[in-house]
Design a protein around this motif. Structure first.
Motif, PDB file in Angstrom:
ATOM      1  N   LEU A  69       0.823  -1.209   0.000  1.00 52.38           N
ATOM      2  CA  LEU A  69       0.000   0.000   0.000  1.00 52.38           C
ATOM      3  C   LEU A  69       0.853   1.253   0.000  1.00 52.38           C
ATOM      4  CD1 LEU A  69      -2.709   1.549   0.386  1.00 52.38           C
ATOM      5  CD2 LEU A  69      -2.369   1.265   2.847  1.00 52.38           C
ATOM      6  N   LEU A  70       1.879   1.302   0.852  1.00 53.05           N
ATOM      7  CA  LEU A  70       2.694   2.497   0.969  1.00 53.05           C
ATOM      8  C   LEU A  70       3.407   2.796  -0.346  1.00 53.05           C
ATOM      9  CD1 LEU A  70       3.739   4.735   2.825  1.00 53.05           C
ATOM     10  CD2 LEU A  70       5.547   3.176   3.568  1.00 53.05           C
ATOM     11  N   ARG A  71       4.035   1.799  -0.922  1.00 54.81           N
ATOM     12  CA  ARG A  71       4.734   1.999  -2.194  1.00 54.81           C
ATOM     13  C   ARG A  71       3.773   2.468  -3.283  1.00 54.81           C
ATOM     14  NH1 ARG A  71       6.113  -2.990  -5.832  1.00 54.81           N
ATOM     15  NH2 ARG A  71       3.837  -2.741  -5.977  1.00 54.81           N
ATOM     16  N   ASP A  72       2.646   1.783  -3.393  1.00 52.88           N
ATOM     17  CA  ASP A  72       1.707   2.089  -4.468  1.00 52.88           C
ATOM     18  C   ASP A  72       1.156   3.504  -4.342  1.00 52.88           C
ATOM     19  OD1 ASP A  72       2.165  -0.470  -5.337  1.00 52.88           O
ATOM     20  OD2 ASP A  72       0.248  -1.275  -4.613  1.00 52.88           O
ATOM     21  N   GLU A  73       0.835   3.919  -3.125  1.00 52.27           N
ATOM     22  CA  GLU A  73       0.254   5.251  -2.951  1.00 52.27           C
ATOM     23  C   GLU A  73       1.295   6.349  -3.132  1.00 52.27           C
ATOM     24  OE1 GLU A  73      -2.461   8.253  -2.392  1.00 52.27           O
ATOM     25  OE2 GLU A  73      -2.737   6.127  -2.893  1.00 52.27           O
ATOM     26  N   LEU A  74       2.513   6.122  -2.675  1.00 56.21           N
ATOM     27  CA  LEU A  74       3.566   7.120  -2.905  1.00 56.21           C
ATOM     28  C   LEU A  74       3.827   7.290  -4.396  1.00 56.21           C
ATOM     29  CD1 LEU A  74       6.123   6.257  -0.069  1.00 56.21           C
ATOM     30  CD2 LEU A  74       4.445   8.112  -0.105  1.00 56.21           C
ATOM     31  N   GLN A  75       3.799   6.188  -5.129  1.00 47.63           N
ATOM     32  CA  GLN A  75       3.964   6.281  -6.575  1.00 47.63           C
ATOM     33  C   GLN A  75       2.800   7.041  -7.206  1.00 47.63           C
ATOM     34  OE1 GLN A  75       4.431   2.158  -7.690  1.00 47.63           O
ATOM     35  NE2 GLN A  75       6.663   2.293  -7.680  1.00 47.63           N
ATOM     36  N   ARG A  76       1.608   6.804  -6.724  1.00 45.17           N
ATOM     37  CA  ARG A  76       0.444   7.512  -7.265  1.00 45.17           C
ATOM     38  C   ARG A  76       0.558   9.014  -7.023  1.00 45.17           C
ATOM     39  NH1 ARG A  76      -4.184   9.767  -6.300  1.00 45.17           N
ATOM     40  NH2 ARG A  76      -3.871   9.740  -4.034  1.00 45.17           N
ATOM     41  N   ARG A  77       1.227   9.376  -5.926  1.00 43.12           N
ATOM     42  CA  ARG A  77       1.402  10.788  -5.600  1.00 43.12           C
ATOM     43  C   ARG A  77       2.589  11.418  -6.328  1.00 43.12           C
ATOM     44  NH1 ARG A  77       0.121  10.738   0.993  1.00 43.12           N
ATOM     45  NH2 ARG A  77      -1.917   9.715   0.779  1.00 43.12           N
ATOM     46  N   GLY A  78       3.225  10.656  -7.200  1.00 43.92           N
ATOM     47  CA  GLY A  78       4.264  11.214  -8.043  1.00 43.92           C
ATOM     48  C   GLY A  78       5.687  10.893  -7.662  1.00 43.92           C
ATOM     49  N   ALA A  79       5.882  10.093  -6.616  1.00 38.89           N
ATOM     50  CA  ALA A  79       7.236   9.782  -6.164  1.00 38.89           C
ATOM     51  C   ALA A  79       7.841   8.641  -6.978  1.00 38.89           C
ATOM     52  CB  ALA A  79       7.234   9.401  -4.686  1.00 38.89           C
ATOM     53  N   ARG A  80       9.145   8.667  -7.076  1.00 35.93           N
ATOM     54  CA  ARG A  80       9.898   7.521  -7.578  1.00 35.93           C
ATOM     55  C   ARG A  80      10.311   6.710  -6.350  1.00 35.93           C
ATOM     56  NH1 ARG A  80      15.874   7.800 -10.454  1.00 35.93           N
ATOM     57  NH2 ARG A  80      16.390   5.573 -10.170  1.00 35.93           N
ATOM     58  N   VAL A  81       9.796   5.509  -6.228  1.00 40.85           N
ATOM     59  CA  VAL A  81       9.920   4.742  -4.995  1.00 40.85           C
ATOM     60  C   VAL A  81      10.824   3.532  -5.205  1.00 40.85           C
ATOM     61  CG1 VAL A  81       8.685   3.509  -3.174  1.00 40.85           C
ATOM     62  CG2 VAL A  81       7.600   5.459  -4.325  1.00 40.85           C
ATOM     63  N   ASP A  82      11.782   3.360  -4.301  1.00 43.52           N
ATOM     64  CA  ASP A  82      12.587   2.144  -4.214  1.00 43.52           C
ATOM     65  C   ASP A  82      12.313   1.484  -2.870  1.00 43.52           C
ATOM     66  OD1 ASP A  82      14.024   2.371  -6.712  1.00 43.52           O
ATOM     67  OD2 ASP A  82      15.120   4.032  -5.786  1.00 43.52           O
ATOM     68  N   GLN A  83      12.558   0.183  -2.809  1.00 45.70           N
ATOM     69  CA  GLN A  83      12.378  -0.555  -1.565  1.00 45.70           C
ATOM     70  C   GLN A  83      13.666  -1.298  -1.221  1.00 45.70           C
ATOM     71  OE1 GLN A  83       7.913  -1.665  -0.863  1.00 45.70           O
ATOM     72  NE2 GLN A  83       8.544  -2.633  -2.760  1.00 45.70           N
TER      73      GLN A  83
END
Length: 262
Positions: A148-162
């Motif tokens: 959820l956290l990754r998906d929503e941060l991406q939806r908000r425009g972030a480039r997300v790594d884990q």
């Protein structure tokens, strides 16, 4: 303390090995019989994979670094310290809860907290994570788990790594062993720290053995886990504010008051 003439209530703590002592001590101070049975085994990953190593090397390029558990701090910080003797400036650090923040503080990192809702949903309510166009975020976590956290941060425009730094494994016991321990301990309450732990518990029991727990009180850390428990047939489910020791103790104290023990 237990009422005069009554046997002390029994509580089963299910936190992983090495993470239950403070909670068990607090329960004993309340006059309860306390048992500890981990439901999850935590194992640090043996080494950094190339992609994970790149995340660590790029730490100064992230605007947001989020630790989703105290275990993420425990297993990842030694890696980070190997590459960063001084923490990079300009990074916003986040912790999912107070225990995680305390662990980070031990490494000289001050982290923002989500408040009482110590989960991904709480983090996503933080003002600093609302508008993320063009920004980079790193989520430090265990293998698997919710996205959820990754998906929503991406939806908000972030480039997300884990950055996965440990794995969670279900404990293994011989057939019938978990049921035997429950029959011996006869817990009045089970404190469940996560949905994964609850699933592991039920996986160690046959359908007949699980049915014996339907009237046992379960204290769980969220409405999501409560729904999972009720779907499994458990009827006496109480929801703590979060998975922290203080929240679990508060929920337990309310249960004791309502059942006439205090």
């Amino acid at each position: 303390m237990a009422a005069s003439g009554m046997a002390a209530r029994a509580v089963l703590v299910t936190r992983p090995e090495g993470q239950a002592q403070a909670l068990c001590n607090a329960l004993r101070q309340r006059g309860l019989r306390v048992y500890h049975q981990p439901l999850i085994d935590l194992q640090g990953l043996p080494e950094l994979a190339p992609a994970a190593r790149q995340c660590v090397l790029d730490l100064d390029l992230y605007q947001h670094v989020i630790f989703i558990s105290g275990n993420a701090v425990r297993f990842a910080l030694p890696w980070l310290e190997d590459y960063w003797p001084q923490w990079p400036v300009g990074v916003n650090w986040y912790a999912v809860g107070a225990g995680t923040a305390r662990a980070l503080a031990g490494f000289g990192i001050h982290a923002q907290l989500p408040g009482d809702e110590m989960n991904s949903e709480g983090l996503l309510r933080l003002a600093a994570l609302r508008e993320l166009g063009g920004q980079r975020a790193l989520i430090v976590k265990g293998e698997g788990g919710r996205e959820l956290l990754r998906d929503e941060l991406q939806r908000r425009g972030a480039r997300v790594d884990q950055l996965a730094c440990y794995r969670r494994l279900p404990i293994t016991l011989p057939a019938g062993a978990m049921a035997g321990r429950l029959a011996q301990w006869r817990p009045d309450v089970l404190l469940i720290s996560s949905g994964e732990g609850l699933a592991n518990l039920l996986g160690l029991l046959s359908a007949e053995e699980s049915a014996k727990l339907w009237q046992t009180t379960f204290i769980v850390p969220s409405q999501r886990v409560a729904q999972q428990a009720r779907a499994a047939g458990l009827e006496q489910v109480r929801v703590a504010a979060n998975a922290s020791d203080p929240a679990m103790l508060e929920a337990l104290d309310v249960w004791r008051q309502e059942t006439g023990e205090m």
